[in-house]
Motif scaffolding. Structure first.
Motif, PDB file in Angstrom:
ATOM      1  N   VAL A 275       0.840  -1.199   0.000  1.00  0.00           N
ATOM      2  CA  VAL A 275       0.000   0.000   0.000  1.00  0.00           C
ATOM      3  C   VAL A 275       0.878   1.253   0.000  1.00  0.00           C
ATOM      4  CG1 VAL A 275      -1.698   1.332   1.312  1.00  0.00           C
ATOM      5  CG2 VAL A 275      -1.949  -1.156   1.091  1.00  0.00           C
ATOM      6  N   ALA A 276       1.945   1.236   0.779  1.00  0.00           N
ATOM      7  CA  ALA A 276       2.850   2.389   0.831  1.00  0.00           C
ATOM      8  C   ALA A 276       3.457   2.663  -0.540  1.00  0.00           C
ATOM      9  CB  ALA A 276       3.943   2.139   1.860  1.00  0.00           C
ATOM     10  N   ALA A 277       3.793   1.607  -1.273  1.00  0.00           N
ATOM     11  CA  ALA A 277       4.348   1.788  -2.619  1.00  0.00           C
ATOM     12  C   ALA A 277       3.319   2.422  -3.546  1.00  0.00           C
ATOM     13  CB  ALA A 277       4.815   0.444  -3.167  1.00  0.00           C
ATOM     14  N   VAL A 278       2.056   2.023  -3.417  1.00  0.00           N
ATOM     15  CA  VAL A 278       0.998   2.620  -4.235  1.00  0.00           C
ATOM     16  C   VAL A 278       0.808   4.085  -3.866  1.00  0.00           C
ATOM     17  CG1 VAL A 278      -1.461   2.533  -4.815  1.00  0.00           C
ATOM     18  CG2 VAL A 278      -0.172   0.415  -4.569  1.00  0.00           C
ATOM     19  N   MET A 279       0.840   4.392  -2.567  1.00  0.00           N
ATOM     20  CA  MET A 279       0.693   5.776  -2.125  1.00  0.00           C
ATOM     21  C   MET A 279       1.801   6.653  -2.718  1.00  0.00           C
ATOM     22  SD  MET A 279      -0.312   5.155   1.897  1.00  0.00           S
ATOM     23  CE  MET A 279      -0.551   6.889   2.314  1.00  0.00           C
ATOM     24  N   HIS A 280       3.026   6.164  -2.667  1.00  0.00           N
ATOM     25  CA  HIS A 280       4.141   6.956  -3.199  1.00  0.00           C
ATOM     26  C   HIS A 280       4.021   7.109  -4.715  1.00  0.00           C
ATOM     27  CE1 HIS A 280       8.288   8.342  -3.904  1.00  0.00           C
ATOM     28  NE2 HIS A 280       8.209   8.762  -2.640  1.00  0.00           N
ATOM     29  N   ARG A 281       3.584   6.068  -5.395  1.00  0.00           N
ATOM     30  CA  ARG A 281       3.379   6.151  -6.843  1.00  0.00           C
ATOM     31  C   ARG A 281       2.320   7.197  -7.176  1.00  0.00           C
ATOM     32  NH1 ARG A 281       4.789   6.360 -12.020  1.00  0.00           N
ATOM     33  NH2 ARG A 281       3.295   5.351 -13.430  1.00  0.00           N
ATOM     34  N   HIS A 282       1.232   7.205  -6.406  1.00  0.00           N
ATOM     35  CA  HIS A 282       0.157   8.169  -6.615  1.00  0.00           C
ATOM     36  C   HIS A 282       0.691   9.591  -6.447  1.00  0.00           C
ATOM     37  CE1 HIS A 282      -4.345   9.233  -5.614  1.00  0.00           C
ATOM     38  NE2 HIS A 282      -3.828  10.028  -6.527  1.00  0.00           N
ATOM     39  N   ALA A 283       1.419   9.830  -5.365  1.00  0.00           N
ATOM     40  CA  ALA A 283       1.955  11.170  -5.128  1.00  0.00           C
ATOM     41  C   ALA A 283       2.962  11.559  -6.213  1.00  0.00           C
ATOM     42  CB  ALA A 283       2.612  11.220  -3.752  1.00  0.00           C
ATOM     43  N   ASP A 289       2.528  16.022 -12.627  1.00  0.00           N
ATOM     44  CA  ASP A 289       1.534  16.886 -13.283  1.00  0.00           C
ATOM     45  C   ASP A 289       1.535  18.305 -12.718  1.00  0.00           C
ATOM     46  OD1 ASP A 289       0.647  14.976 -15.023  1.00  0.00           O
ATOM     47  OD2 ASP A 289      -1.149  14.460 -13.883  1.00  0.00           O
ATOM     48  N   GLN A 290       1.688  18.424 -11.402  1.00  0.00           N
ATOM     49  CA  GLN A 290       1.430  19.692 -10.729  1.00  0.00           C
ATOM     50  C   GLN A 290       2.654  20.326 -10.083  1.00  0.00           C
ATOM     51  OE1 GLN A 290      -1.834  19.207  -7.919  1.00  0.00           O
ATOM     52  NE2 GLN A 290      -2.756  17.594  -9.146  1.00  0.00           N
ATOM     53  N   GLY A 291       3.794  19.649 -10.125  1.00  0.00           N
ATOM     54  CA  GLY A 291       4.937  20.087  -9.342  1.00  0.00           C
ATOM     55  C   GLY A 291       4.913  19.394  -7.987  1.00  0.00           C
ATOM     56  N   GLU A 292       6.083  19.222  -7.370  1.00  0.00           N
ATOM     57  CA  GLU A 292       6.157  18.389  -6.169  1.00  0.00           C
ATOM     58  C   GLU A 292       5.335  18.939  -5.010  1.00  0.00           C
ATOM     59  OE1 GLU A 292       9.489  16.109  -3.382  1.00  0.00           O
ATOM     60  OE2 GLU A 292      10.091  17.246  -5.167  1.00  0.00           O
ATOM     61  N   ASP A 298      -1.970  18.049  -2.866  1.00  0.00           N
ATOM     62  CA  ASP A 298      -3.177  17.434  -3.395  1.00  0.00           C
ATOM     63  C   ASP A 298      -3.322  16.003  -2.887  1.00  0.00           C
ATOM     64  OD1 ASP A 298      -5.475  17.040  -4.857  1.00  0.00           O
ATOM     65  OD2 ASP A 298      -4.489  16.880  -6.798  1.00  0.00           O
ATOM     66  N   PHE A 299      -2.204  15.327  -2.707  1.00  0.00           N
ATOM     67  CA  PHE A 299      -2.243  13.933  -2.257  1.00  0.00           C
ATOM     68  C   PHE A 299      -2.767  13.800  -0.830  1.00  0.00           C
ATOM     69  CE2 PHE A 299      -0.113  10.284  -0.194  1.00  0.00           C
ATOM     70  CZ  PHE A 299      -0.685   9.266  -0.936  1.00  0.00           C
ATOM     71  N   ARG A 300      -2.643  14.852  -0.029  1.00  0.00           N
ATOM     72  CA  ARG A 300      -3.031  14.748   1.380  1.00  0.00           C
ATOM     73  C   ARG A 300      -4.455  14.240   1.555  1.00  0.00           C
ATOM     74  NH1 ARG A 300      -0.935  20.782   3.155  1.00  0.00           N
ATOM     75  NH2 ARG A 300       1.317  20.449   2.812  1.00  0.00           N
ATOM     76  N   LYS A 301      -5.360  14.637   0.652  1.00  0.00           N
ATOM     77  CA  LYS A 301      -6.761  14.221   0.805  1.00  0.00           C
ATOM     78  C   LYS A 301      -6.939  12.708   0.699  1.00  0.00           C
ATOM     79  CE  LYS A 301      -8.391  16.401  -2.947  1.00  0.00           C
ATOM     80  NZ  LYS A 301      -7.394  16.638  -4.025  1.00  0.00           N
ATOM     81  N   GLY A 325       6.586  16.888   0.370  1.00  0.00           N
ATOM     82  CA  GLY A 325       7.585  16.415  -0.581  1.00  0.00           C
ATOM     83  C   GLY A 325       7.592  14.903  -0.685  1.00  0.00           C
ATOM     84  N   LEU A 326       8.107  14.386  -1.785  1.00  0.00           N
ATOM     85  CA  LEU A 326       8.111  12.942  -2.024  1.00  0.00           C
ATOM     86  C   LEU A 326       9.062  12.211  -1.081  1.00  0.00           C
ATOM     87  CD1 LEU A 326       8.003  12.951  -5.928  1.00  0.00           C
ATOM     88  CD2 LEU A 326       6.137  12.388  -4.364  1.00  0.00           C
ATOM     89  N   ASP A 327      10.246  12.786  -0.809  1.00  0.00           N
ATOM     90  CA  ASP A 327      11.173  12.146   0.126  1.00  0.00           C
ATOM     91  C   ASP A 327      10.586  12.121   1.526  1.00  0.00           C
ATOM     92  OD1 ASP A 327      12.966  11.720  -1.909  1.00  0.00           O
ATOM     93  OD2 ASP A 327      14.244  13.435  -1.408  1.00  0.00           O
ATOM     94  N   GLU A 328       9.945  13.214   1.914  1.00  0.00           N
ATOM     95  CA  GLU A 328       9.286  13.267   3.223  1.00  0.00           C
ATOM     96  C   GLU A 328       8.198  12.200   3.305  1.00  0.00           C
ATOM     97  OE1 GLU A 328       6.587  16.361   5.930  1.00  0.00           O
ATOM     98  OE2 GLU A 328       7.145  16.874   3.865  1.00  0.00           O
ATOM     99  N   LEU A 329       7.427  12.050   2.252  1.00  0.00           N
ATOM    100  CA  LEU A 329       6.380  11.021   2.224  1.00  0.00           C
ATOM    101  C   LEU A 329       6.987   9.638   2.387  1.00  0.00           C
ATOM    102  CD1 LEU A 329       3.452  10.068   1.740  1.00  0.00           C
ATOM    103  CD2 LEU A 329       3.928  10.166  -0.724  1.00  0.00           C
ATOM    104  N   ALA A 330       8.059   9.358   1.660  1.00  0.00           N
ATOM    105  CA  ALA A 330       8.692   8.042   1.748  1.00  0.00           C
ATOM    106  C   ALA A 330       9.198   7.770   3.164  1.00  0.00           C
ATOM    107  CB  ALA A 330       9.836   7.962   0.748  1.00  0.00           C
ATOM    108  N   GLU A 331       9.795   8.788   3.785  1.00  0.00           N
ATOM    109  CA  GLU A 331      10.326   8.604   5.147  1.00  0.00           C
ATOM    110  C   GLU A 331       9.211   8.327   6.141  1.00  0.00           C
ATOM    111  OE1 GLU A 331      11.270   9.440   9.153  1.00  0.00           O
ATOM    112  OE2 GLU A 331      10.117  10.894   7.973  1.00  0.00           O
ATOM    113  N   LEU A 332       8.110   9.035   6.013  1.00  0.00           N
ATOM    114  CA  LEU A 332       6.987   8.826   6.929  1.00  0.00           C
ATOM    115  C   LEU A 332       6.366   7.448   6.725  1.00  0.00           C
ATOM    116  CD1 LEU A 332       5.333  12.354   6.670  1.00  0.00           C
ATOM    117  CD2 LEU A 332       6.371  11.343   8.724  1.00  0.00           C
ATOM    118  N   LEU A 333       6.214   7.025   5.492  1.00  0.00           N
ATOM    119  CA  LEU A 333       5.643   5.704   5.226  1.00  0.00           C
ATOM    120  C   LEU A 333       6.546   4.599   5.759  1.00  0.00           C
ATOM    121  CD1 LEU A 333       4.256   6.275   1.606  1.00  0.00           C
ATOM    122  CD2 LEU A 333       2.942   6.122   3.736  1.00  0.00           C
TER     123      LEU A 333
END
Length: 385
Positions: A275-283, A289-292, A298-301, A325-333
């Motif tokens: 699931v974490a891998a899917v979340m990171h892929r989504h973000a 598309d929108q910039g990091e 947008d991913f927060r929702k 940020g994507l690195d921050e997301l990966a670290e938290l996951l």
């Protein structure tokens, strides 16, 4: 991880004019959700028809910058780009369809156009739009006719609800009119407008519509698992399903639906690392598309939907709700321990819920079903819902 369930009979592909949808599964438009990133993510799990966020015909005709951005096809959608339009004026709807089909303002010619007559939001119905509009059956027919004529060989479908409320049912008339005006299919959400998203969808009306029309009928409402879709098809005879809230935080549902409609008993139960891998892929797709920063914002929702039922510390949840940020997301996951998928949440509602309430309508709206005039002020200036 996968589980196995009783094997089902395969469902034939859905034919919409010259467009074949196999499996017969459609992603419902959802405001702020079904952008190119989410459509791409869902498509990576299974085939189907993935519809963009609702596009307002007035905003498109006026070439609103945000709307023109929203209507762009995602990579890989060239042969199956699908657009849903909201409109209340036949001339404006017709012009918007012409722009999509002839001018290719989306960057590619759409393979499918859907017309929204199911929105129950008060700001829409109080002006006579959305799920209020099919009550005015002449106007409804004029809109469908204008879209079909402008679309040429591009199939046009219609999405609606049972009616305004139990005393003002519209779906049977809408189905007959849509068929007569050349619609390729009709989708029915098994709720009335006054229910909003409360209670339980009544699929018996989907079965009744299947008996009434010869064009394909697609069923919508309370499809939380692939086996709900199999049950809907078995109970109603519908030609396919339209999935909305059930895929929130669970884009792999489309893989389950593809398997189910192919007659396979396999179902996905991903552990948290998956699931974490899917979340990171989504973000990552949103960021592309929108910039990091905007993509992660947008991913927060989506975070609460993905984490539903998992054991996650409150500090990590709070941090994920503010991720930038994507690195921050990966670290938290990575701070969340792996764990099996929480089967207790299977089949549970997701996304918006609400209490039923009377439908806001324009004064005198119910008086004359054959009034062909577009409702005053019902055109929306922005897309997305």
């Amino acid at each position: 991880m996968t589980s196995t369930l009783e094997r089902a009979t395969a469902l034939p592909p859905l034919q919409l004019g010259g467009l074949t949808v196999d499996p017969a599964v459609v992603l419902a438009p959802m405001a702020g959700i079904t952008n190119p990133a989410f459509r791409t993510l869902c498509r990576e799990f299974g085939a189907g028809l993935y519809v963009c966020e609702m596009i307002t015909t007035r905003a498109l005709v006026e070439r609103n910058v945000k709307t023109l951005q929203m209507v762009q096809a995602a990579p890989g959608e060239a042969d199956a780009f699908s657009v849903q339009l909201y409109g209340v004026d036949p001339a404006t709807v017709g012009r918007a369809v012409e722009m999509l089909v002839d001018e290719e303002v989306a960057g590619t010619r759409p393979a499918h156009i859907d017309l929204n007559f199911g929105c129950p939001v008060p700001k829409v119905t109080r002006k006579g739009g959305g799920s209020a509009l099919p009550w005015r059956r002449v106007l409804f027919g004029n809109i469908v006719r204008a879209a079909v004529r402008a679309a040429g060989d591009v199939p046009v479908t219609v999405k609606t609800r049972i009616g305004i409320d139990p005393e003002h049912v519209t779906y049977l008339d809408a189905g007959r009119i849509a068929q007569d005006e050349g619609a390729a299919a009709i989708t029915l959400h098994g709720r009335t407008a006054d229910q909003l998203y409360s209670g339980t969808a009544d699929w018996s009306h989907i079965a009744r519509l299947v008996e009434e029309v010869s064009i394909p009928v697609l069923g919508n409402g309370d499809l939380w698992e692939a086996d709900d879709a199999l049950r809907m098809v078995a109970e109603t005879g519908c030609a396919g399903v339209v999935v909305g809230r059930g895929c929130l935080g669970r884009p792999w549902l489309f893989g389950d639906l593809a398997a189910a409609f192919a007659g396979s008993p396999r179902r996905t139960l991903p552990g948290f690392r998956e699931v974490a891998a899917v979340m990171h892929r989504h973000a990552t797709l949103l960021a592309a598309d929108q910039g990091e920063l905007h993509g992660c914002t947008d991913f927060r929702k989506h975070v609460a939907w993905y984490l539903k039922g998992f054991s996650v510390g409150s500090d990590v949840r709070r941090a994920l709700a503010m991720v930038s940020g994507l690195d921050e997301l990966a670290e938290l996951l990575d701070r969340i321990p792996d764990q099996p998928y929480p089967e207790a949440v299977l089949g549970a509602p997701r996304g918006r819920t609400s209490q039923p309430r009377p439908v806001a309508l324009p004064e005198g709206w119910l008086a004359d079903r054959d009034d062909p005039r577009p409702p005053a002020g019902a055109e929306l200036e922005t897309s997305g819902g």
